[in-house]
Design an enzyme around this catalytic site. Structure first.
Site, short mmCIF file in Angstrom:
data_model
loop_
_atom_site.label_atom_id
_atom_site.label_comp_id
_atom_site.label_asym_id
_atom_site.label_seq_id
_atom_site.Cartn_x
_atom_site.Cartn_y
_atom_site.Cartn_z
N TRP A 160 0.82 -1.22 0.00
CA TRP A 160 0.00 0.00 0.00
C TRP A 160 0.85 1.28 0.00
O TRP A 160 1.86 1.35 0.72
CB TRP A 160 -0.86 -0.01 1.27
CG TRP A 160 -1.48 1.30 1.60
CD1 TRP A 160 -0.90 2.31 2.33
CD2 TRP A 160 -2.77 1.77 1.22
NE1 TRP A 160 -1.78 3.37 2.44
CE2 TRP A 160 -2.95 3.06 1.77
CE3 TRP A 160 -3.82 1.22 0.49
CZ2 TRP A 160 -4.10 3.81 1.60
CZ3 TRP A 160 -4.99 1.97 0.33
CH2 TRP A 160 -5.11 3.25 0.88
N MET A 161 0.41 2.26 -0.78
CA MET A 161 1.06 3.57 -0.79
C MET A 161 -0.01 4.65 -0.60
O MET A 161 -1.06 4.58 -1.23
CB MET A 161 1.76 3.76 -2.14
CG MET A 161 2.03 5.18 -2.56
SD MET A 161 2.56 5.26 -4.32
CE MET A 161 4.28 4.88 -4.16
N ASP A 179 0.15 9.17 0.75
CA ASP A 179 0.78 10.47 0.47
C ASP A 179 2.25 10.46 0.00
O ASP A 179 3.07 9.75 0.59
CB ASP A 179 0.81 11.34 1.73
CG ASP A 179 -0.49 11.35 2.49
OD1 ASP A 179 -1.46 10.75 2.03
OD2 ASP A 179 -0.51 11.97 3.55
N TRP A 182 -4.14 0.19 4.14
CA TRP A 182 -3.39 1.05 5.06
C TRP A 182 -3.06 0.28 6.34
O TRP A 182 -3.85 -0.54 6.81
CB TRP A 182 -4.25 2.28 5.37
CG TRP A 182 -3.52 3.37 6.09
CD1 TRP A 182 -2.77 4.35 5.52
CD2 TRP A 182 -3.48 3.60 7.50
NE1 TRP A 182 -2.25 5.18 6.50
CE2 TRP A 182 -2.67 4.74 7.73
CE3 TRP A 182 -4.03 2.95 8.61
CZ2 TRP A 182 -2.42 5.26 9.00
CZ3 TRP A 182 -3.77 3.46 9.88
CH2 TRP A 182 -2.97 4.61 10.06
N PHE A 231 4.04 9.13 10.10
CA PHE A 231 3.08 9.78 9.21
C PHE A 231 3.80 10.79 8.31
O PHE A 231 5.01 10.97 8.37
CB PHE A 231 1.96 10.44 10.02
CG PHE A 231 0.90 9.48 10.50
CD1 PHE A 231 1.08 8.10 10.44
CD2 PHE A 231 -0.30 9.95 11.01
CE1 PHE A 231 0.10 7.22 10.88
CE2 PHE A 231 -1.30 9.07 11.46
CZ PHE A 231 -1.09 7.72 11.39
N SER A 232 2.99 11.51 7.53
CA SER A 232 3.56 12.33 6.46
C SER A 232 4.48 13.45 6.93
O SER A 232 4.35 13.95 8.05
CB SER A 232 2.43 12.94 5.63
OG SER A 232 1.89 11.94 4.82
N ASP A 258 1.86 16.36 9.61
CA ASP A 258 2.22 16.65 8.22
C ASP A 258 3.09 17.89 8.05
O ASP A 258 2.76 18.80 7.27
CB ASP A 258 0.95 16.77 7.35
CG ASP A 258 0.03 15.56 7.47
OD1 ASP A 258 0.51 14.50 7.92
OD2 ASP A 258 -1.17 15.67 7.13
N GLU A 265 -5.36 18.52 5.98
CA GLU A 265 -4.15 17.70 6.08
C GLU A 265 -3.12 18.22 5.07
O GLU A 265 -3.45 18.95 4.13
CB GLU A 265 -4.48 16.23 5.76
CG GLU A 265 -5.55 15.65 6.68
CD GLU A 265 -5.80 14.15 6.45
OE1 GLU A 265 -5.59 13.40 7.40
OE2 GLU A 265 -6.19 13.76 5.34
N TRP A 317 -9.00 8.93 0.06
CA TRP A 317 -9.60 8.08 1.07
C TRP A 317 -11.06 7.83 0.70
O TRP A 317 -11.70 8.67 0.08
CB TRP A 317 -9.51 8.75 2.44
CG TRP A 317 -8.09 8.98 2.84
CD1 TRP A 317 -7.43 10.17 2.84
CD2 TRP A 317 -7.15 8.00 3.27
NE1 TRP A 317 -6.13 9.99 3.24
CE2 TRP A 317 -5.92 8.67 3.52
CE3 TRP A 317 -7.20 6.62 3.48
CZ2 TRP A 317 -4.79 8.01 3.96
CZ3 TRP A 317 -6.06 5.96 3.93
CH2 TRP A 317 -4.87 6.66 4.16
C1 FRU Z 1 -3.32 12.20 4.48
C2 FRU Z 1 -2.95 11.55 5.80
C3 FRU Z 1 -2.02 12.44 6.58
C4 FRU Z 1 -1.29 11.47 7.47
C5 FRU Z 1 -1.15 10.27 6.57
C6 FRU Z 1 -1.22 8.95 7.29
O1 FRU Z 1 -3.68 11.34 3.49
O2 FRU Z 1 -4.11 11.23 6.52
O3 FRU Z 1 -2.66 13.47 7.28
O4 FRU Z 1 -0.05 11.97 7.88
O5 FRU Z 1 -2.20 10.35 5.61
O6 FRU Z 1 -0.91 7.89 6.45
#
Ligand code: FRU
Length: 502
Positions: free
Chosen positions: A34-35, A37, A61, A96-97, A165, A219, A302
């Site tokens: 899975w990929m 951001d 995810w 996370f991102s 993020d 985000e 999403w």
């Molecule tokens: C956006 C997000 C970010 C978070 C990441 C988690 O798509 O929800 O806010 O850091 O994906 O995978």
């Protein structure tokens, strides 16, 4: 020998790597699993680096790692070892991102650590804090000072489990980040922090907040100057009735205004949807040495997951796009490097489509191509352009000159998850003017449409067996078209001489 989580993930990736032939030709996809951001999109040691949210073990995810790949031309990408794994208490629920910056020859990653949930707590989400890792382009070591922007640096009243993020940049001998955080009304805010050394940070300002019109939580913020104006990009969760060109659900907006650096606020923002397609989220930009601002996004959103059940990779990136401001509006074009991968050119003028049945144009077919269609004459209610169509497959674009819209419909072939109607059939609002100029970037499982040289864009994924290569035209009246098409071959770009104007 005990393997670290990072080694384990890299090894899994090596063993389970899906053949490149079974993945899109010139779009970034995960080697396996899975990929989501794009993260850490940056130039380091003369290479383009792209990290991404990654769960190698499954096609859904899960605990987030940072996958990593590099490129010399934005077209061919080499997979590298996994850069970050969730292996510390402060990021045990996921790395996370975040973003990346070159600091005195070291590549610094700044990301969100989603901490281990405290035993016995009922909250669904762990607290989120900003963390650092440093590396040489391949190996990354997390800082012993993590988290460097802990939740106690949030202004009062913000949720500690929605603080994420970080996008970093350097300006005036200091480092700056924008992050997002959620307030008591579940609205997103873009917060700015600054630091002299990346270790000790100070809160600067609340740059801009959602008032609910463009989603609740925001985000993946990005803030930069472009053609004399300040541009803030944010990805919006749960949008509803936001206006023409928007769709309900997850989408991305650009907020163009003027940064007041005294107050740290973005003044007089003008909001627009950044891409009208259902598969576009979490974009991130870089500035190239030649001044170009280039953006890449997750070509997915999403709540909108489709893919064949037996496909072992899931999620891909858009093709990188050059951004410009035209009449106060962001316009997007595929990076010009793509032209180096053009092969088999086909130029057809004055193709007349009529008769009400779908027709193919000799020599025009394929699943990895760059095709521009201009309508020179139209006497019809609708003109349909369809890719990989069959009873069960295909994606079509139906232009209505009267309504000034294009409706995109995709058939959900062999899909694992179903999508809501919002995403199966989408209406594209067209810019003013007569017949639009339509540039389609097609690659295996996606179509990115650039309308009038990128005044509007629309990104969508679709799946069909690889032997479905047709491109069909149909109209209820008659239409005269001029078509230009190139197949895309990444090997051609590798052998092409360097452009001097790039
Ligand atoms: C956006 C997000 C970010 C978070 C990441 C988690 O798509 O929800 O806010 O850091 O994906 O995978």
């Amino acid at each position: 020998m005990i393997q670290s989580k990072k080694e384990e993930a890299t090894r899994f990736q090596e063993v389970n790597r899906v053949d490149k032939e079974a993945r899109p030709v010139y779009h970034v996809t995960p080697p396996t699993g899975w990929m989501n951001d794009p993260n850490g999109f940056s130039i380091y040691k003369d290479k383009i680096h792209l990290f991404y949210q990654y769960h190698p073990y499954k096609d859904i995810w899960g605990p987030m790692h940072w996958g990593h790949c590099t490129s010399a031309d934005f077209i061919s990408w080499d997979d590298l070892p996994v850069a970050l794994a969730p292996d510390e208490d402060y990021d045990a629920s996921g790395c996370f991102s975040g973003s990346a910056i070159d600091v005195n020859g070291e590549q610094i990653l700044i990301y969100t650590g989603a901490a281990k949930r405290a035993p016995g707590t009922s909250t669904k989400l762990a607290i989120q804090q900003q963390c650092l890792a440093a590396g040489d382009g391949t190996d990354y070591v997390k800082s012993e000072h993590n988290p460097v922007i802990p939740t106690d640096m949030l202004p009062a009243g913000y949720h500690a489990n929605h603080f994420r993020d970080p996008k970093v940049w350097e300006y005036d001998k200091a480092y700056w980040v924008v992050t997002v955080a959620m307030d008591e009304n579940e609205h997103g805010h873009v917060l700015m922090y600054t630091s002299d050394d990346l270790m000790t940070w100070h809160y600067v300002s609340d740059v801009l907040a959602s008032d609910g019109k463009y989603g609740g939580m925001w985000e993946c913020p990005d803030l930069f100057k472009l053609d004399g104006q300040d541009v803030l990009i944010v990805s919006c969760m749960h949008m509803k009735d936001s206006g023409p060109g928007y769709h309900d659900g997850y989408g991305v907006i650009s907020c163009i205004g003027r940064m007041d650096w005294e107050s740290g606020k973005l003044l007089d923002p003008v909001y627009r949807p950044l891409d009208q397609g259902g598969d576009f989220y979490a974009p991130q930009t870089i500035e190239m040495a030649d001044g170009r601002r280039i953006m890449i996004a997750w070509m997915q959103a999403w709540e909108n997951f489709i893919k064949p059940v037996d496909q072992k990779w899931h999620g891909m990136m858009t093709f990188p796009r050059e951004l410009r401001l035209r009449d106060g509006k962001l316009v997007q074009a595929p990076v010009r490097e793509l032209e180096r991968a053009w092969v088999n050119p086909l130029q057809i003028k004055d193709v007349v489509i009529a008769g009400g049945t779908a027709v193919e144009v000799p020599g025009l077919a394929g699943r990895a191509l760059d095709m521009t269609v201009e309508v020179t004459k139209a006497d019809c209610k609708t003109l349909t352009i369809g890719f990989a169509e069959s009873e069960e497959t295909g994606v079509t674009f139906v232009w209505s000159p009267e309504k000034k819209t294009i409706v995109c419909e995709r058939k959900l072939w062999g899909v694992q998850h179903h999508v809501t109607d919002t995403y199966a059939n989408q209406e594209i609002v067209l810019p003013d003017g007569d017949a639009p100029k339509l540039r389609f970037l097609v690659d295996t499982a996606s179509v990115e449409l650039f309308i009038n040289d990128g005044e509007e864009t629309f990104s969508i994924t679709y799946y069909a067996p690889m032997d479905q290569r047709s491109i069909r035209f149909k109209t209820d009246g008659s239409a005269t078209l001029s078509i230009q098409k190139y197949d895309i071959d990444p090997r051609a770009a590798m052998n092409a001489p360097e452009r001097t104007d790039a």
